[in-house]
Design an enzyme around this catalytic site. Structure first.
Site, mmCIF file in Angstrom:
data_model
loop_
_atom_site.group_PDB
_atom_site.id
_atom_site.type_symbol
_atom_site.label_atom_id
_atom_site.label_comp_id
_atom_site.label_asym_id
_atom_site.label_seq_id
_atom_site.Cartn_x
_atom_site.Cartn_y
_atom_site.Cartn_z
ATOM 1 N N ARG A 1 -2.487 5.294 3.244
ATOM 2 C CA ARG A 1 -3.207 5.192 4.510
ATOM 3 C C ARG A 1 -4.694 5.174 4.183
ATOM 4 O O ARG A 1 -5.082 5.359 3.028
ATOM 5 C CB ARG A 1 -2.861 6.359 5.430
ATOM 6 C CG ARG A 1 -3.257 7.725 4.882
ATOM 7 C CD ARG A 1 -3.005 8.815 5.905
ATOM 8 N NE ARG A 1 -3.552 10.091 5.463
ATOM 9 C CZ ARG A 1 -3.728 11.144 6.251
ATOM 10 N NH1 ARG A 1 -3.399 11.074 7.514
ATOM 11 N NH2 ARG A 1 -4.230 12.264 5.792
ATOM 12 N N CYS B 1 -10.441 -1.861 3.944
ATOM 13 C CA CYS B 1 -11.884 -1.952 3.714
ATOM 14 C C CYS B 1 -12.601 -1.884 5.056
ATOM 15 O O CYS B 1 -12.326 -2.699 5.952
ATOM 16 C CB CYS B 1 -12.212 -3.260 3.014
ATOM 17 S SG CYS B 1 -13.972 -3.663 3.041
ATOM 18 N N GLU C 1 -8.674 10.894 10.795
ATOM 19 C CA GLU C 1 -9.347 11.436 9.607
ATOM 20 C C GLU C 1 -10.087 10.350 8.832
ATOM 21 O O GLU C 1 -9.878 10.133 7.638
ATOM 22 C CB GLU C 1 -8.336 12.151 8.710
ATOM 23 C CG GLU C 1 -7.732 13.384 9.348
ATOM 24 C CD GLU C 1 -6.796 14.161 8.450
ATOM 25 O OE1 GLU C 1 -6.639 15.371 8.660
ATOM 26 O OE2 GLU C 1 -6.205 13.546 7.526
ATOM 27 N N CYS D 1 -18.000 -5.211 0.948
ATOM 28 C CA CYS D 1 -18.919 -4.076 1.038
ATOM 29 C C CYS D 1 -20.231 -4.362 0.321
ATOM 30 O O CYS D 1 -21.294 -3.917 0.770
ATOM 31 C CB CYS D 1 -18.247 -2.821 0.478
ATOM 32 S SG CYS D 1 -16.881 -2.226 1.516
ATOM 33 N N GLU E 1 -5.856 19.578 14.669
ATOM 34 C CA GLU E 1 -4.720 19.826 13.791
ATOM 35 C C GLU E 1 -4.864 21.171 13.097
ATOM 36 O O GLU E 1 -5.968 21.580 12.725
ATOM 37 C CB GLU E 1 -4.607 18.757 12.698
ATOM 38 C CG GLU E 1 -4.170 17.392 13.140
ATOM 39 C CD GLU E 1 -3.987 16.453 11.951
ATOM 40 O OE1 GLU E 1 -3.759 16.943 10.814
ATOM 41 O OE2 GLU E 1 -4.079 15.226 12.150
#
Length: 682
Positions: free
Chosen positions: A112, A116, A151, A161, A310
């Protein structure tokens, strides 16, 4: 004001993944939710391939059924956008979506956070999915909150990038001349004459192999940290914009990770409607560290309540040693979050996965699948308690007169530095000061450099290595108006591009501190010096052990309060205080032992009339939330034994909200126990 007035109480629930289960399980799930008092489920966090099985096909039928099942059983929804893991077909068809890691390796499909952030493909399809979800469910009555991605984090070093980094640099510096000056590229002959010559600072370019945090060119790497955080923030904003077109009144968040290094959460905070974060304290972590992180999350929006998105009901499977939470411990950590400003208590996960890497992670519903487990019973007890609290605590605030400065960019720069010590850990240095407040039951805020310093009487800035433009003047104004400012060793070293201040450290802080720093000595692990007071300060007198770093400083008007006790710099100043305007500025030139820190902070607070919420007691945590003239005193027992808390005379005959009983004179707390005392309205 509640996060969403559809549910004006402490939200209780967590991540729920019914797509992992056959549908006959769903009815049993909601039955158990009712028993546990669960009123919110976070769904659709990792469902992208199910929602979009191919490039031109979307299928929301299963999600429709999930939401209908929850709504008819009075469970509200925090709806995820599922963009934290792209589908396999997308990786196969569009390789530009795949990340390149710090070592220069291009990923294949898997895991996960594997996309990019500067991939046009990822941004296109993530925004499209978020928009379709918002359009479809804009009128869903149980929708409380949007949960973008999950997250967010992790940098990429691919060609996408590299191109985006150059564009980002052009916006920041304007010309290559300015960039070369800011980056000090004359060092090692790194001068750039064309923007296309600039490449990401990974292991194949500027990175140092033995430590991911080190770099041959600190300024380039510092800017890549900034760029990486900005790039991922742009991904969040693209999704948020797509959502707001259809549901402008539903709040939007994404779950932070506390002191997670790679994202500058103070920069992100204005773009979230509410801060949410995932709290997973290690079993051997001091409670003060998790308390500090809660306060940091609260500080991102100037003291507004946040979400505990969480936590584990029992065990975190990814920790090196998967230790169970002891009876009462889960409730205690939950109440600690509320004590520091949370208006929700949420878990990962509601039902335990049957397979893959999180199958051993704690859950409200264990693999046994029923309510007859220790963990479920404790979750149900907590659910009943939170239900009784109702909206009493919602939107209540914590009022502190002391603040600790926390700055992600300062952390990046300090930890990139090759010297003075490989043990330099910015978060740990901040925690040394935070714990001194915590252990004395004195509330303290975590604040950013853009915060209003005028709200505080005391401001602590541990390891203020980077001093950006305007910060020194802001601190001078704070002290001049009567504030007490404290900073430490290795401060005032560089500017915002990591270039050293010349003319003597601590650079632009030299005026307010009344000192200059000549050298810094790094001590080996196990090696120590001592800090010897030249006169007593409160209860402090005599000598205290110090370690880690020792700045060799000279007074330029500051009063010397302590000197070093050994080595060739014996007798040189180790602690100074400078009178500046109506206030004082302290410099702690070394890292003293904890007993000194407690005595030092205690006396600073006494000098400002700041008193503990309760007399300090080992292992007892105390906070206070206030609302509409009422105050709610939280007392938590982190000890493995019962503790008796003697209450001051003014707290005789007060109501304890969890149990509903009246308390007189003293309070007995079991191991991991929590009490919330409702104090008289002022």
């Amino acid at each position: 004001m509640a996060i969403n007035n559809k549910l004006n109480k402490i939200w209780y629930g967590g991540d729920y993944n019914p797509e992992q289960w056959d549908r006959e399980i769903w009815d049993e799930d909601v039955r158990l939710f009712q028993l546990a008092g669960i009123n919110v489920a976070t769904v659709n966090v990792f469902s992208w391939p199910l929602l979009q099985p191919s490039e031109d096909e979307y299928d929301f039928r299963q999600l429709d059924d999930i939401l209908d099942n929850l709504h008819k059983n009075n469970v509200h929804v925090c709806l995820g956008t599922s963009t934290a893991a792209h589908p396999a077909w997308m990786a196969a068809r569009y390789p530009d979506i795949l990340r390149v890691d710090w070592e220069g390796r291009k990923r294949t499909y898997g895991g996960r956070h594997n996309s990019c952030p500067n991939s046009p493909t990822y941004r296109k399809y993530a925004a499209k999915l978020a928009g379709k979800l918002a359009e479809r469910y804009r009128n869903y009555p149980g929708l409380l909150l949007w949960h973008v991605n999950n997250e967010l984090g992790g940098y990429c070093y691919c060609d996408n990038c590299a191109k985006a980094f150059r564009v980002w640099l052009k916006r920041r510096y304007g010309t290559l001349e300015q960039l070369n000056k800011a980056w000090y590229t004359a060092f090692w002959g790194h001068t750039f004459y064309d923007w296309n010559e600039i490449v990401p600072p990974n292991l194949l370019s500027e990175g140092v192999h033995w430590n991911y945090q080190r770099s041959n060119q600190n300024s380039i790497s510092l800017d890549y940290f900034r760029f990486g955080s900005d790039s991922i923030l742009e991904c969040y904003l693209i999704e948020a914009e797509a959502i707001r077109k259809h549901t402008p009144d539903i709040p939007i968040t994404t779950n932070f990770m506390g002191t997670y290094k790679e994202m500058n959460y103070f920069q992100w905070a204005p773009h979230l409607d509410i801060i949410s974060w995932d709290s997973y304290p290690a079993p051997n972590q001091p409670p003060s560290f998790n308390a500090m992180t809660h306060d940091l999350m609260r500080g991102l929006k100037n003291g507004r309540p946040f979400m505990l998105m969480e936590q584990t009901p029992s065990v975190a499977n990814w920790q090196p040693y998967c230790k169970l939470k002891r009876p009462g411990e889960m409730k205690k950590w939950s109440y600690q979050a509320v004590a520091h400003g949370a208006d929700t208590v949420m878990f990962f996960q509601l039902r335990k996965s049957a397979g893959s890497c999180e199958k051993m992670h704690g859950a409200v519903i264990e693999h046994a699948g029923h309510e007859h487990t220790r963990v479920f019973r404790e979750c149900a007890e907590l659910g009943a308690e939170l239900n009784r609290l109702g909206n009493t605590l919602i939107d209540s605030r914590i009022h502190a007169k002391a603040g600790i400065l926390y700055d992600w960019e300062n952390r990046w720069a300090a930890e990139l530095s090759s010297g003075p010590s490989n043990d330099l850990d910015y978060v740990n240095e901040v925690h040394k000061y935070y714990s001194a407040f915590y252990e004395q039951s004195i509330p303290v805020d975590m604040v950013g450099i853009e915060s209003d310093f005028g709200r505080y009487d005391i401001l602590i800035a541990p390891l203020l290595y980077m001093v950006k433009p305007g910060l020194a003047e802001k601190l001078e104004a704070f002290v001049s108006r009567g504030g007490t400012f404290v900073t430490t060793y290795f401060s005032g070293i560089v500017n915002e591009t990591d270039l050293c201040y010349t003319g003597g450290f601590p650079g632009p802080l030299r005026n307010v501190l009344g000192i200059w720093t000549e050298e810094t000595d790094a001590l080996y692990p196990g090696e120590s010096n001592s800090l010897v007071l030249t006169r007593s300060y409160g209860e402090l007198k005599g000598a205290y052990t110090s370690d880690f770093l020792c700045d060799l400083i000279h007074s330029e008007g500051a009063e010397v309060m302590a000197v070093y006790g050994s080595d060739f710099y014996k007798g040189m100043p180790a602690l100074t205080v400078n009178r500046f305007g109506s206030g004082t500025a302290w410099y702690v030139a070394t890292s003293p032992e904890a007993s000194f820190m407690r005595g030092f902070i205690k006396q600073l607070c006494e000098d400002k009339g700041i008193t503990p919420l309760l007399p300090p007691q080992e292992g007892i945590e105390v906070t206070c939330r206030e609302k509409e003239g009422a105050a709610y005193l939280f007392i938590l027992n982190h000890n493995m034994e019962q503790r008796t808390i003697e209450l001051p005379p003014g707290l005789a005959a007060v109501k304890e909200l969890i149990s509903g009983i009246m308390v007189n004179n003293e309070l007995k707390l079991p191991p991991h126990g929590t009490a919330i005392l409702q104090l008289p309205v002022r």
